[in-house]
Scaffold this active site. Sequence first.
Site, PDB file in Angstrom:
ATOM      1  N   GLU A  37       0.605  -1.010   0.116  1.00 46.08           N
ATOM      2  CA  GLU A  37      -0.190   0.107   0.189  1.00 46.08           C
ATOM      3  C   GLU A  37       0.833   0.821  -0.124  1.00 46.08           C
ATOM      4  O   GLU A  37       0.674   1.922  -0.729  1.00 46.08           O
ATOM      5  CB  GLU A  37      -1.085   0.021   1.294  1.00 46.08           C
ATOM      6  CG  GLU A  37      -2.522  -0.669   0.958  1.00 46.08           C
ATOM      7  CD  GLU A  37      -2.913  -0.991  -0.087  1.00 46.08           C
ATOM      8  OE1 GLU A  37      -2.832   0.701  -0.367  1.00 46.08           O
ATOM      9  OE2 GLU A  37      -3.675  -1.715  -0.807  1.00 46.08           O
ATOM     10  N   CYS A 193     -12.715   2.350 -14.373  1.00 49.84           N
ATOM     11  CA  CYS A 193     -12.643   3.937 -14.344  1.00 49.84           C
ATOM     12  C   CYS A 193     -11.440   4.539 -14.481  1.00 49.84           C
ATOM     13  O   CYS A 193     -10.731   4.808 -13.369  1.00 49.84           O
ATOM     14  CB  CYS A 193     -13.496   4.326 -13.042  1.00 49.84           C
ATOM     15  SG  CYS A 193     -14.551   5.957 -12.516  1.00 49.84           S
ATOM     16  N   CYS A 200     -16.348   2.823 -19.910  1.00 51.46           N
ATOM     17  CA  CYS A 200     -17.841   3.217 -19.077  1.00 51.46           C
ATOM     18  C   CYS A 200     -19.185   2.366 -19.567  1.00 51.46           C
ATOM     19  O   CYS A 200     -19.788   1.196 -19.214  1.00 51.46           O
ATOM     20  CB  CYS A 200     -18.597   4.272 -19.150  1.00 51.46           C
ATOM     21  SG  CYS A 200     -17.460   6.098 -18.680  1.00 51.46           S
ATOM     22  N   CYS A 203     -19.175  -1.177 -16.831  1.00 53.91           N
ATOM     23  CA  CYS A 203     -18.619  -0.909 -15.645  1.00 53.91           C
ATOM     24  C   CYS A 203     -19.614  -1.925 -15.149  1.00 53.91           C
ATOM     25  O   CYS A 203     -20.822  -0.883 -15.529  1.00 53.91           O
ATOM     26  CB  CYS A 203     -18.060   0.147 -15.761  1.00 53.91           C
ATOM     27  SG  CYS A 203     -17.737   1.198 -13.901  1.00 53.91           S
ATOM     28  N   CYS A 209     -24.992   5.126 -13.299  1.00 55.70           N
ATOM     29  CA  CYS A 209     -23.238   6.600 -12.862  1.00 55.70           C
ATOM     30  C   CYS A 209     -23.945   7.730 -13.662  1.00 55.70           C
ATOM     31  O   CYS A 209     -24.040   7.652 -14.518  1.00 55.70           O
ATOM     32  CB  CYS A 209     -22.531   6.051 -13.688  1.00 55.70           C
ATOM     33  SG  CYS A 209     -20.736   6.815 -13.793  1.00 55.70           S
TER      34      CYS A 209
END
Length: 348
Positions: A37, A193, A200, A203, A209
Amino acid sequence: MKYWQFSQLIINWYHMYGRKNLPWQIKKTDYHIWISEIMLQQTQVKTVIPYYKKFISTFNTIDKLAQTNLDEILHIWSGLGYYKRAINLHKTAKIIINKYHGYFPNSIIDLIKLPGIGKTTAGAILSLSKNFSFPILDGNVKRILTRFYNLPKNFNKLKHYENKLWHLINMITPIHNANKFNQGMMDLGSLICQYKKPKCHICPLNQNCQYIKNFNNQKTNITKIIKKKIFFYLIIQYKNFVYLERRKNKKIWENLFCFPEFNNIKDINTWLIQNEIKNKNNEKINSIYHQLSHIKLKMKMFKIIIKNKKIFSKNNHYIWYNLYNPPHIGISQPIKKILIYLKKIDQD
């Protein structure tokens, strides 16, 4: 769309298409998740993978990381950028060994007190390694929420914007399967995204959205302001040795080794006079351009060759870098390129 429907769509998508074989996913310990991370902060997965593998093979436990010299850590990190991350890793490793007996605390309040660990990184550690229900809000998640809810970014109200996003992701993050949801959100932002040319049509959120509905008028991305800086560097060479100093500049390349840095040629000449060095052997090398996230650097290089080794700095840690037997120290990518070039012309 209700919050639970949002999270369920993400979890379903993750089961089918999410990434499950990344190096840090093979052994999901808090140590491995923490390292990954930190490396993934503002850095793409494909760039991180080879650095992560080398880092973990070198520092396979947090105890070994804590006991290692910082220069060795920066040496492994060299080229990955954002070196403050590596410095904070070292600090945090020592705290965990000394204060928490080698174990990461389960409290998010305790985690965010550690150097380099904010709410998002703490949430990732606790959710991805332990499946605790904590949200994350990295760049990928911010982009998804911003587009889905049609939230404009406004520099004058950035704090309000952040609070709004944290409120949304807190509501959406499920109590169960938070690990799958969080990984799914990061994967969706990275694979679907995307910052440019989002996909899109595939998605899982496209039915509701707002980005798709307002595509032509959508302005959800802040345009980064890139500053331009010019720095002057003096390369001092004695045979196959090059003089380097440890940087104390906290803005870029902190604690890495670098050529002496100046603001202009006049400062270089003043420095040469103070150190009783004749500048008749001053040789200009082609300038190097290097792009950081927020700064575009123009690095003007000047080289001198001296006949005797000297100590030029009383305040900074210095080293005579052997071009043929390089030490394990942290060096930024452009400086590394120059050193390789110096070795090449030395051999010719």
